[in-house]
Design a protein around this motif. Sequence first.
Motif, PDB file in Angstrom:
ATOM      1  N   TRP B 112     -35.292 -73.369 166.458  1.00 33.73           N
ATOM      2  CA  TRP B 112     -35.550 -72.902 167.802  1.00 33.73           C
ATOM      3  C   TRP B 112     -34.415 -73.374 168.697  1.00 33.73           C
ATOM      4  O   TRP B 112     -34.233 -74.562 168.900  1.00 33.73           O
ATOM      5  N   GLU B 115     -35.040 -73.090 175.240  1.00 34.66           N
ATOM      6  CA  GLU B 115     -35.962 -73.923 176.008  1.00 34.66           C
ATOM      7  C   GLU B 115     -36.774 -74.807 175.054  1.00 34.66           C
ATOM      8  O   GLU B 115     -37.536 -74.325 174.228  1.00 34.66           O
ATOM      9  N   SER B 119     -44.488 -74.637 174.312  1.00 39.72           N
ATOM     10  CA  SER B 119     -44.984 -73.353 174.776  1.00 39.72           C
ATOM     11  C   SER B 119     -43.964 -72.250 174.503  1.00 39.72           C
ATOM     12  O   SER B 119     -44.306 -71.172 174.018  1.00 39.72           O
ATOM     13  N   ALA B 120     -42.691 -72.523 174.775  1.00 42.08           N
ATOM     14  CA  ALA B 120     -41.654 -71.524 174.522  1.00 42.08           C
ATOM     15  C   ALA B 120     -41.481 -71.295 173.031  1.00 42.08           C
ATOM     16  O   ALA B 120     -41.342 -70.173 172.563  1.00 42.08           O
ATOM     17  N   SER B 122     -43.555 -71.493 170.740  1.00 39.43           N
ATOM     18  CA  SER B 122     -44.656 -70.810 170.062  1.00 39.43           C
ATOM     19  C   SER B 122     -44.779 -69.369 170.546  1.00 39.43           C
ATOM     20  O   SER B 122     -45.689 -68.665 170.163  1.00 39.43           O
ATOM     21  N   SER B 123     -43.824 -68.930 171.406  1.00 42.85           N
ATOM     22  CA  SER B 123     -43.987 -67.607 171.996  1.00 42.85           C
ATOM     23  C   SER B 123     -43.395 -66.499 171.141  1.00 42.85           C
ATOM     24  O   SER B 123     -43.845 -65.368 171.210  1.00 42.85           O
ATOM     25  N   LEU B 124     -42.383 -66.785 170.342  1.00 42.24           N
ATOM     26  CA  LEU B 124     -41.790 -65.720 169.532  1.00 42.24           C
ATOM     27  C   LEU B 124     -42.635 -65.528 168.283  1.00 42.24           C
ATOM     28  O   LEU B 124     -42.745 -66.433 167.463  1.00 42.24           O
ATOM     29  N   GLY B 125     -43.214 -64.358 168.140  1.00 39.61           N
ATOM     30  CA  GLY B 125     -44.081 -64.108 166.996  1.00 39.61           C
ATOM     31  C   GLY B 125     -45.201 -65.110 166.993  1.00 39.61           C
ATOM     32  O   GLY B 125     -45.893 -65.294 167.983  1.00 39.61           O
ATOM     33  N   GLU B 126     -45.367 -65.803 165.888  1.00 36.55           N
ATOM     34  CA  GLU B 126     -46.431 -66.799 165.825  1.00 36.55           C
ATOM     35  C   GLU B 126     -45.872 -68.209 165.861  1.00 36.55           C
ATOM     36  O   GLU B 126     -46.517 -69.163 165.452  1.00 36.55           O
ATOM     37  N   GLY B 127     -44.653 -68.353 166.337  1.00 38.29           N
ATOM     38  CA  GLY B 127     -44.093 -69.682 166.505  1.00 38.29           C
ATOM     39  C   GLY B 127     -43.195 -70.096 165.363  1.00 38.29           C
ATOM     40  O   GLY B 127     -43.047 -69.395 164.366  1.00 38.29           O
TER      41      GLY B 127
END
Lengths: 432, 267
Positions: B112, B115, B119-120, B122-127
């Motif tokens: 990753w 940011e 929270s950020a 885990s936002s793309l797809g399912e994290g």
Amino acid sequence: MLMKRGFRGGVHPLPNKLTSDKKIEKAKLPSRVVIPLRQHIGAPCDPVVEKGAKVKVGQKIGDSPAAVSAPVHSTISGTVSEISTQLLPTGDRVPAIVIEADDGDEWIETKGLDPEKASREEMISKIRECGLVGMGGAGFPTHVKLNPPKEKRIDTLIINGAECEPYITADHRLMLEEGEKIIEGAKIIAKILGVDNILIGIEDNKPDAIDNMDRLGGESVRVVPLKTRYPQGDERHLIKAILGREVPAGGLPFDVGVVVQNVGTTKAIYEAVTQGIPLVERVVTITGDVKESKNLLVRIGTLFSSLIQECGGPVGNTRKVIAGGPMMGFAQYVDVPVVKTTNCILVFSEERVREEEESPCIRCGRCIEVCPMGLMPTMLVKFTRAKKPEMCLEYNIMSCDECGCCAYVCPSKIPIVHVIREGKKAVRRLKK
Amino acid sequence: MIEEIAVLGSLGFFFSTLLVVMSKRFAVQMDERVERVRELLPGASCGACGFGGCDDFAEALVKDPSLLGNCRLMGADERRRAGALLGIEVKETWWMVANVRCAGGSKVLFDWVGEKTCSAASSLGEGVLACKYGCIGLGDCVRACPFGAIELRGNTPVVDEDKCRGCGLCVNACPRGVIKLIPKDAKVIIRCNSPEPGKVVAAACPNGCIACKLCEKACQVGAIKIENNLPVIDQSLCTSCGACVEACKRKVLVLRFPKPLATPHAS
């Protein structure tokens, strides 16, 4: 000469259009395709074939009764081997149909309409049946876009040939090689919408495309050269640049009497209406650190890995594979299929990818200068990180298009778009 | 000389008399208990009581002393004194502490970059993790804790139970619901948050609960039931014998009190 027009803000990244003089080639037929049942904005489709079924090219394999949705079709002839959950290039997990190819490439029989005689409703239902969605990136079902609410009067059709993201040349090549189809497609859309004013917006870094479309368009379709500036291809900025009309915050182009269609979609509309060909293939630019960058005509559902191999494989140690352009594309971590909205596959090696540590905001205001929506990214970051969604709302965070200009120019390398996305999430929670 | 002293002196006397009269006449009536209760409150203004902060809460307390239990941060002594001040009796009970229901160790799907918040990430797809329910370890809970009770060790947050006041801000901050509040006297805790069936968990993480039910069988007093593929422990039945902890092959269950319990806090 027509005046070149632009919009507020924006950035000018290196174009890096390595493939603008490479002819569109047909990609090898894949031996296996993964066709997600949701490749558009809206409700996912339900499969209409079962495991083990024989399918032909163009056969409908998924459909949905929902108003905002578009059916999906088989893109090779073969056998359905499984129906399972697969990853989309956007990171979502959706049900998908996997088809193993047989030896032939057998198409279903298609039947077109005569656009001169066919009624508006017939053409719209044909477009829906062919599974057309916006091929520029968002994937909004085309038949919905062509059927605006009655009370909105539409007076202008804009064909979007801006292609402002670096590296991508899929639309550029289409305008050079399939210009006639685009013009005819534009006329069909204009007939459906009942408008006379047809404009094609093309950035002035593609003079050959401007000349070609200008020559083919004749009297009825006018070409508008645009200043080369990212994100010119965003429909809001396109409308602003060409017509000077501003789409209201939270509104749609309908609200200012405009419908915008991407050139790829326009060509697909031509093929769907006149020949009844469903959306089974599209042009994808494969570029970056691969042996030979190419524009390929790809069957939807082809896996990224096989396309990268077809371009001679990656060069150097690959650090990132991006679906879409470098500004708004999605980085991938497993092999995903090409979907209706995939216009580019970027392969970046370790040397090309710069990952820098974030440093504190120095309040230089460059992000504010470049924001095409006129927002203040610096404040949005501040309020999001301070967990103040109500202040984010006051600074109109929801108008952000996530074009990435702010993050591109930020000297402190703050991942502004990431933060703003978080802020939007918090605002949505607040509204609940 | 004498004149000046006389003028200034008489002016001073006049105004001071005025001030005294005014302050008596227009005094704002305030319940002095509010101020004294406010002094006993922790002053973190965490909001866990449901009021705007400690000042608001102090005012509310004077009107309705039964709210005293809402403050989860007060020390036992302060709570007893506040109770005496407000004229209510304070019962002895345990309070809650935060418990991280993940031991870490899930496979990481991708790096990753950007940011650095859970929270950020885990936002793309399912994290970023193979486990959809596991702790991402970027410290949203650490930043949310007003008492500095959580620290990251490696990629796993560790709660310092002496500092934790059970306010629940970390529970809300965690995008994946990994942190839950448990009674401070809970004897056995669970270190997995995934309700997925065993096959899925085993593929994603070496430390996850695969719902094999060995703990359920091992428990002599029937305090453990597997619900939603995770053990649920009835702490009132648990004798902290440790049989389940021993039975668990994946070390999902942890005995919190191998040593005798400390004396309870007042509430």
